[in-house]
Enzyme design. Sequence first.
Site, PDB file in Angstrom:
ATOM      1  N   HIS A  25       1.513   0.730  -9.066  1.00 38.11           N
ATOM      2  CA  HIS A  25       2.521   1.350  -8.211  1.00 38.11           C
ATOM      3  C   HIS A  25       3.456   2.274  -8.992  1.00 38.11           C
ATOM      4  O   HIS A  25       4.217   3.036  -8.387  1.00 38.11           O
ATOM      5  CB  HIS A  25       3.357   0.281  -7.506  1.00 38.11           C
ATOM      6  N   GLU A 126      -2.644 -12.292  -3.687  1.00 39.95           N
ATOM      7  CA  GLU A 126      -1.711 -11.640  -2.761  1.00 39.95           C
ATOM      8  C   GLU A 126      -2.389 -11.163  -1.474  1.00 39.95           C
ATOM      9  O   GLU A 126      -1.833 -10.327  -0.760  1.00 39.95           O
ATOM     10  CB  GLU A 126      -1.018 -10.462  -3.459  1.00 39.95           C
ATOM     11  N   ASP A 152       3.070  -8.777  -0.894  1.00 33.74           N
ATOM     12  CA  ASP A 152       1.776  -8.460  -0.291  1.00 33.74           C
ATOM     13  C   ASP A 152       1.167  -9.675   0.395  1.00 33.74           C
ATOM     14  O   ASP A 152       0.479  -9.540   1.422  1.00 33.74           O
ATOM     15  CB  ASP A 152       0.814  -7.926  -1.353  1.00 33.74           C
TER      16      ASP A 152
END
Length: 229
Positions: A25, A126, A152
């Site tokens: 990310h 996740e 998540d």
Amino acid sequence: MMPSPFVVEVFCHHPFDWIALDLQHGLWGHQQMVGALQVIDGFGLPSVVRVNGADRWEIGRVLDAGAAGVIVPMVDNPAEAAEAVAACRYPPLGVRSFGPVRAALGRPEWSTDIANREVLCIVMIETPGGLTNLDEILDVRGIDAVVVGAVDLSLTHGALGDEQARWEMVHMVFDKCRERGVPYGLAVSAPADAKAATEAGAALVALSPDAWLLSDAIEDYLSDCGITR
């Protein structure tokens, strides 16, 4: 997340046990990541890189650059977990290609056997698949630790914002890891979550990303100056 070796250097001057660089990310380019790894090594801290998935080429490149280990996100099943482990290990334990450009630099004792013992392969749970297949994932030899991606996990289970459901899933992973003797941890954003995770036996706690901390610090500073939106 911020692609700056200087930002990493600022963090290294504080009492953190390890530093994570987020390729998934974050905004890192490869050369910026290498510069950050050099900074982290200079402070004698372990460096862990979150990659984009169980991709042998990206994992190999990150480890060749000198990372102490990788965090592999969104692991759904034992096959993906096995791919991640294999990418982290040299034959006969895995499929990592030889080329430790930085990893062996200044280490005359370095060998593929030492790398196989030292490099950390951490997987993230996740997703619904990861939670459903957790027992089989934990059966995969070579997984060094599990980190729960609680946001998540909540998002993929339709429970975003439901704190009770989030912690129930987190503790489900924690409990199974504890039963198997696998170290576990949690990615957090709030100090209270970090405290709760460590009290639950988490060995790894990934704290709020640098960009979020910077934004919060700016908000607090402006507020103290009497400046509001």
